[in-house]
Structures are given as C-alpha cells and as structure tokens.
Motif scaffolding. Sequence first.
Motif, PDB file in Angstrom:
ATOM      1  N   ALA A   1      17.426  48.446  47.033  1.00 32.51           N
ATOM      2  CA  ALA A   1      17.800  48.452  48.655  1.00 32.51           C
ATOM      3  C   ALA A   1      17.117  49.631  49.348  1.00 32.51           C
ATOM      4  O   ALA A   1      16.734  49.232  50.312  1.00 32.51           O
ATOM      5  CB  ALA A   1      19.123  48.123  48.705  1.00 32.51           C
ATOM      6  N   ASP A   2      17.598  50.801  48.944  1.00 25.33           N
ATOM      7  CA  ASP A   2      17.160  51.866  49.564  1.00 25.33           C
ATOM      8  C   ASP A   2      15.543  51.896  49.750  1.00 25.33           C
ATOM      9  O   ASP A   2      14.878  52.453  50.692  1.00 25.33           O
ATOM     10  CB  ASP A   2      17.838  53.162  49.182  1.00 25.33           C
ATOM     11  N   ALA A   3      14.842  51.097  48.821  1.00 26.75           N
ATOM     12  CA  ALA A   3      13.220  51.219  48.660  1.00 26.75           C
ATOM     13  C   ALA A   3      12.824  50.132  49.603  1.00 26.75           C
ATOM     14  O   ALA A   3      11.551  49.802  49.802  1.00 26.75           O
ATOM     15  CB  ALA A   3      12.890  51.093  47.403  1.00 26.75           C
ATOM     16  N   GLY A   4      13.846  49.297  50.127  1.00 30.81           N
ATOM     17  CA  GLY A   4      13.346  48.124  50.917  1.00 30.81           C
ATOM     18  C   GLY A   4      13.231  46.768  50.551  1.00 30.81           C
ATOM     19  O   GLY A   4      12.716  45.785  50.852  1.00 30.81           O
ATOM     20  N   PHE A   5      14.195  46.793  49.426  1.00 29.82           N
ATOM     21  CA  PHE A   5      14.252  45.261  48.969  1.00 29.82           C
ATOM     22  C   PHE A   5      15.806  44.615  49.515  1.00 29.82           C
ATOM     23  O   PHE A   5      16.586  45.412  49.324  1.00 29.82           O
ATOM     24  CB  PHE A   5      14.271  45.109  47.519  1.00 29.82           C
ATOM     25  N   TRP A   6      15.685  43.381  49.552  1.00 26.05           N
ATOM     26  CA  TRP A   6      17.056  42.397  49.723  1.00 26.05           C
ATOM     27  C   TRP A   6      17.381  42.032  48.368  1.00 26.05           C
ATOM     28  O   TRP A   6      16.741  41.397  47.716  1.00 26.05           O
ATOM     29  CB  TRP A   6      16.539  41.422  50.777  1.00 26.05           C
ATOM     30  N   VAL A   7      18.365  42.647  47.680  1.00 21.48           N
ATOM     31  CA  VAL A   7      18.825  42.596  46.443  1.00 21.48           C
ATOM     32  C   VAL A   7      19.956  41.601  46.396  1.00 21.48           C
ATOM     33  O   VAL A   7      20.989  41.806  46.871  1.00 21.48           O
ATOM     34  CB  VAL A   7      19.334  43.818  45.706  1.00 21.48           C
ATOM     35  N   ILE A   8      19.902  40.237  45.586  1.00 16.06           N
ATOM     36  CA  ILE A   8      20.396  39.302  45.674  1.00 16.06           C
ATOM     37  C   ILE A   8      21.076  38.819  44.302  1.00 16.06           C
ATOM     38  O   ILE A   8      20.116  38.942  43.258  1.00 16.06           O
ATOM     39  CB  ILE A   8      19.861  37.910  46.111  1.00 16.06           C
ATOM     40  N   MET A   9      22.112  39.122  43.928  1.00 16.43           N
ATOM     41  CA  MET A   9      22.871  39.175  42.905  1.00 16.43           C
ATOM     42  C   MET A   9      23.950  38.115  42.593  1.00 16.43           C
ATOM     43  O   MET A   9      25.107  38.488  42.776  1.00 16.43           O
ATOM     44  CB  MET A   9      23.259  40.448  42.475  1.00 16.43           C
ATOM     45  N   PRO A  10      23.604  37.034  41.947  1.00 16.69           N
ATOM     46  CA  PRO A  10      24.749  36.003  41.678  1.00 16.69           C
ATOM     47  C   PRO A  10      25.683  36.371  40.438  1.00 16.69           C
ATOM     48  O   PRO A  10      25.162  36.991  39.557  1.00 16.69           O
ATOM     49  CB  PRO A  10      23.956  34.751  41.475  1.00 16.69           C
ATOM     50  N   ASP A  11      27.055  36.272  40.614  1.00 15.73           N
ATOM     51  CA  ASP A  11      27.610  36.316  39.410  1.00 15.73           C
ATOM     52  C   ASP A  11      27.405  35.004  38.663  1.00 15.73           C
ATOM     53  O   ASP A  11      27.835  33.743  39.450  1.00 15.73           O
ATOM     54  CB  ASP A  11      29.188  36.321  39.543  1.00 15.73           C
ATOM     55  N   LEU A  12      27.041  34.838  37.524  1.00 20.13           N
ATOM     56  CA  LEU A  12      26.594  33.238  37.012  1.00 20.13           C
ATOM     57  C   LEU A  12      27.687  32.686  36.729  1.00 20.13           C
ATOM     58  O   LEU A  12      28.772  33.078  36.752  1.00 20.13           O
ATOM     59  CB  LEU A  12      25.681  33.636  35.695  1.00 20.13           C
ATOM     60  N   ARG A  13      27.500  31.228  36.841  1.00 16.64           N
ATOM     61  CA  ARG A  13      28.663  30.317  36.170  1.00 16.64           C
ATOM     62  C   ARG A  13      29.293  30.703  35.098  1.00 16.64           C
ATOM     63  O   ARG A  13      28.821  31.120  34.184  1.00 16.64           O
ATOM     64  CB  ARG A  13      28.024  28.877  36.326  1.00 16.64           C
ATOM     65  N   ALA A  14      30.825  30.844  35.187  1.00 18.11           N
ATOM     66  CA  ALA A  14      31.659  31.337  33.919  1.00 18.11           C
ATOM     67  C   ALA A  14      31.819  32.903  33.914  1.00 18.11           C
ATOM     68  O   ALA A  14      32.192  33.262  32.908  1.00 18.11           O
ATOM     69  CB  ALA A  14      31.262  30.430  32.870  1.00 18.11           C
ATOM     70  N   HIS A  15      31.393  33.425  34.862  1.00 18.38           N
ATOM     71  CA  HIS A  15      31.025  34.877  34.735  1.00 18.38           C
ATOM     72  C   HIS A  15      31.672  35.660  36.313  1.00 18.38           C
ATOM     73  O   HIS A  15      31.755  34.901  37.129  1.00 18.38           O
ATOM     74  CB  HIS A  15      29.715  35.355  34.721  1.00 18.38           C
ATOM     75  N   GLY A  16      32.257  36.694  36.037  1.00 13.84           N
ATOM     76  CA  GLY A  16      32.630  37.552  37.399  1.00 13.84           C
ATOM     77  C   GLY A  16      33.653  36.624  38.230  1.00 13.84           C
ATOM     78  O   GLY A  16      34.588  36.300  37.790  1.00 13.84           O
ATOM     79  N   ASP A  17      33.216  36.792  39.289  1.00  9.25           N
ATOM     80  CA  ASP A  17      33.888  36.087  40.547  1.00  9.25           C
ATOM     81  C   ASP A  17      33.613  34.630  40.722  1.00  9.25           C
ATOM     82  O   ASP A  17      34.191  33.923  41.685  1.00  9.25           O
ATOM     83  CB  ASP A  17      33.975  36.825  41.936  1.00  9.25           C
ATOM     84  N   SER A  18      32.740  34.029  39.990  1.00  6.35           N
ATOM     85  CA  SER A  18      32.269  32.626  40.188  1.00  6.35           C
ATOM     86  C   SER A  18      33.224  31.828  39.338  1.00  6.35           C
ATOM     87  O   SER A  18      33.883  32.168  38.474  1.00  6.35           O
ATOM     88  CB  SER A  18      30.765  32.677  39.597  1.00  6.35           C
ATOM     89  N   ALA A  19      33.394  30.493  39.726  1.00  7.19           N
ATOM     90  CA  ALA A  19      33.855  29.660  38.860  1.00  7.19           C
ATOM     91  C   ALA A  19      33.774  29.431  37.364  1.00  7.19           C
ATOM     92  O   ALA A  19      32.697  29.851  37.359  1.00  7.19           O
ATOM     93  CB  ALA A  19      33.938  28.287  39.698  1.00  7.19           C
ATOM     94  N   ALA A  20      34.808  29.108  36.755  1.00  4.20           N
ATOM     95  CA  ALA A  20      34.612  28.983  35.180  1.00  4.20           C
ATOM     96  C   ALA A  20      35.156  27.611  34.999  1.00  4.20           C
ATOM     97  O   ALA A  20      36.441  27.764  34.293  1.00  4.20           O
ATOM     98  CB  ALA A  20      35.232  30.412  34.453  1.00  4.20           C
ATOM     99  N   PRO A  21      34.846  26.498  35.363  1.00  3.93           N
ATOM    100  CA  PRO A  21      35.613  25.246  35.068  1.00  3.93           C
ATOM    101  C   PRO A  21      35.457  24.863  33.642  1.00  3.93           C
ATOM    102  O   PRO A  21      34.788  25.406  32.786  1.00  3.93           O
ATOM    103  CB  PRO A  21      34.646  24.202  35.656  1.00  3.93           C
ATOM    104  N   HIS A  22      36.359  24.283  33.138  1.00  2.00           N
ATOM    105  CA  HIS A  22      36.883  23.868  31.865  1.00  2.00           C
ATOM    106  C   HIS A  22      36.180  22.544  31.563  1.00  2.00           C
ATOM    107  O   HIS A  22      35.932  22.040  30.233  1.00  2.00           O
ATOM    108  CB  HIS A  22      38.145  23.844  31.407  1.00  2.00           C
ATOM    109  N   ASP A  23      35.827  21.834  32.280  1.00  2.00           N
ATOM    110  CA  ASP A  23      35.346  20.435  32.208  1.00  2.00           C
ATOM    111  C   ASP A  23      33.775  20.417  31.739  1.00  2.00           C
ATOM    112  O   ASP A  23      32.725  21.089  32.324  1.00  2.00           O
ATOM    113  CB  ASP A  23      35.073  19.756  33.567  1.00  2.00           C
ATOM    114  N   PRO A  24      33.602  19.979  30.463  1.00  2.00           N
ATOM    115  CA  PRO A  24      32.209  19.868  29.902  1.00  2.00           C
ATOM    116  C   PRO A  24      31.270  19.390  30.844  1.00  2.00           C
ATOM    117  O   PRO A  24      30.158  19.772  30.738  1.00  2.00           O
ATOM    118  CB  PRO A  24      32.556  19.156  28.497  1.00  2.00           C
ATOM    119  N   ALA A  25      31.693  18.280  31.528  1.00  2.00           N
ATOM    120  CA  ALA A  25      30.568  17.881  32.794  1.00  2.00           C
ATOM    121  C   ALA A  25      29.930  18.871  33.760  1.00  2.00           C
ATOM    122  O   ALA A  25      28.925  18.613  34.379  1.00  2.00           O
ATOM    123  CB  ALA A  25      31.251  16.780  33.410  1.00  2.00           C
TER     124      ALA A  25
END
Length: 254
Positions: free
Chosen positions: A55-79
């Motif tokens: 970011a300091d070097a001039g990039f817009w850094v976009i970092m998702p928490d992948l599905r079932a990780h971090g603060d993203s949803a972790a549904p149990h439905d196999p669908a």
Amino acid sequence: MTLKNWDFSSFDGVKLKIHEMGEGKDGQHPVILLHGLFSNAHTNWIKFGHAQLLADAGFWVIMPDLRAHGDSAAPHDPAAYPDDVLVKDIEALIAHLQLSDYDLGGFSLGARTTARLLVTGAKPGKAILAGMGLEGLAGWQRRQEFFQEAIRLKDSARRGDPHWLAIQFMKSQKVDPVAASCLLRTFSDLEPEALAVIDTPTLVLCGSEDRDNGDPVKLAGLLSGGRHVAIPGTHMSSVTNAELGQEMLRFLVG
C-alpha cells in the motif's frame, strides 16, 4: 495506510469479509491477495506488514477472508460448496469491483485458487504463486486426504503425529471444521498441460525449506512467464519474513 473492512455478498449470497489498504480504484493499482488454508487475510498479509508495504508503494491491496475462513461466513450446508467455489467467489468480487487492470496473488491455498483463476479466464497483469510447487497443484487428492484426516483427528492427535502442526494452526485460527471439510472437497487437480497455457507473468515465491506443496522450480519452469524466487523459511515461517512482501513488491513494480 488505514485498514478498511467491509462485507461482500458473493454469487450465492454468502457473506465474505473483505479487508483493504490503499486509496481505492481511482487512486492506486489494485492487487488481490488470497490467503492460505486455515488462515485469513490478517495472518498472511496484514500481521507481518506485507500489505502495508504494498500500500505504501502505491497499491490498493484487496484481501478477502476466503469462504469458511476468518471473518467470512462458514456455512454447513453442502450446497454452499460447489466445485471451484473459491474461484467463483473471487470472480464475483472482481466483477463487483469492476476491475479490469489488476494483479492477483496468493499463498498456498490462495496460490492454488490463483492458478485455477488463471486457467479459467482471469486476466491479471501479473500473478504471484507463493508457498506452492507443481505437485501441490497437480496432486491435490493426497493433500486433501491429509487435511481431512487432520480435521478428523483434531481432538485426539498428540504431539508427534504428522497432523499435529496443521491441527494446532487450525485451532489457533478458530477454523470451523465442518465448513473446512466441505470446502476441501471443492478443489480439483490442475494438470501440467493445463498450467502450461498460462502466459501471465508469474512469480513462484517459496521458502527455501518449503516443499509442502511440491517443487516450485518445476512449477516456474512449466509456466511460460514463470520465475522462481526463494526466500528464507519453511511453509509456515516464510509468511512471517519481510522478504515475502519485499519480493512481491519487487516483482509487481518491476
């Protein structure tokens, strides 16, 4: 740069947490970074300063928490876990942000997802496959069995078991084992002939003691635009080293 966090509703309505540093699409060049298995954006990219450096070097850094990780949803439905679901999530994020000129990279599982995106039509200007070798892409079934066994043994394995470190990391990151098991089944092998069609300039960045996902030199040699760089560390420790972010930055601005 200030860290921002926001919620994104993916292609099927599952909520993903997105973390970003930088000035946004009108100010800095976007780079999407995907973290590793059982990890999250904070552990791989933010905690040890890699995102800040970019970011300091001039990039817009976009970092998702992948599905079932971090603060993203972790549904149990196999669908909620169709084949290549992480690829679908990132394609949906790219479309939502209306990105056409961007870079893309990932560590371990994030590198596997990046490679899959490259062979299914994503067109970043540059790509980074960190913590990844050829066998980690072409021999996924063996790796899946290892991690599925780690999930099964999470409450019974003892120190000295080959799954011990993976289990301890999974617990430290508060990974939902049911969701993680579902997610592991969504990946498929990437055969060498499929990888050989990738012509995006690609940095294969791996710890000098890291062969958890196979041989990075072979992987770089298979890619027409591939370049291998070694940094200090094992699969786990390389993420903590400043050299990871430094080599990423050197490649992206070069």
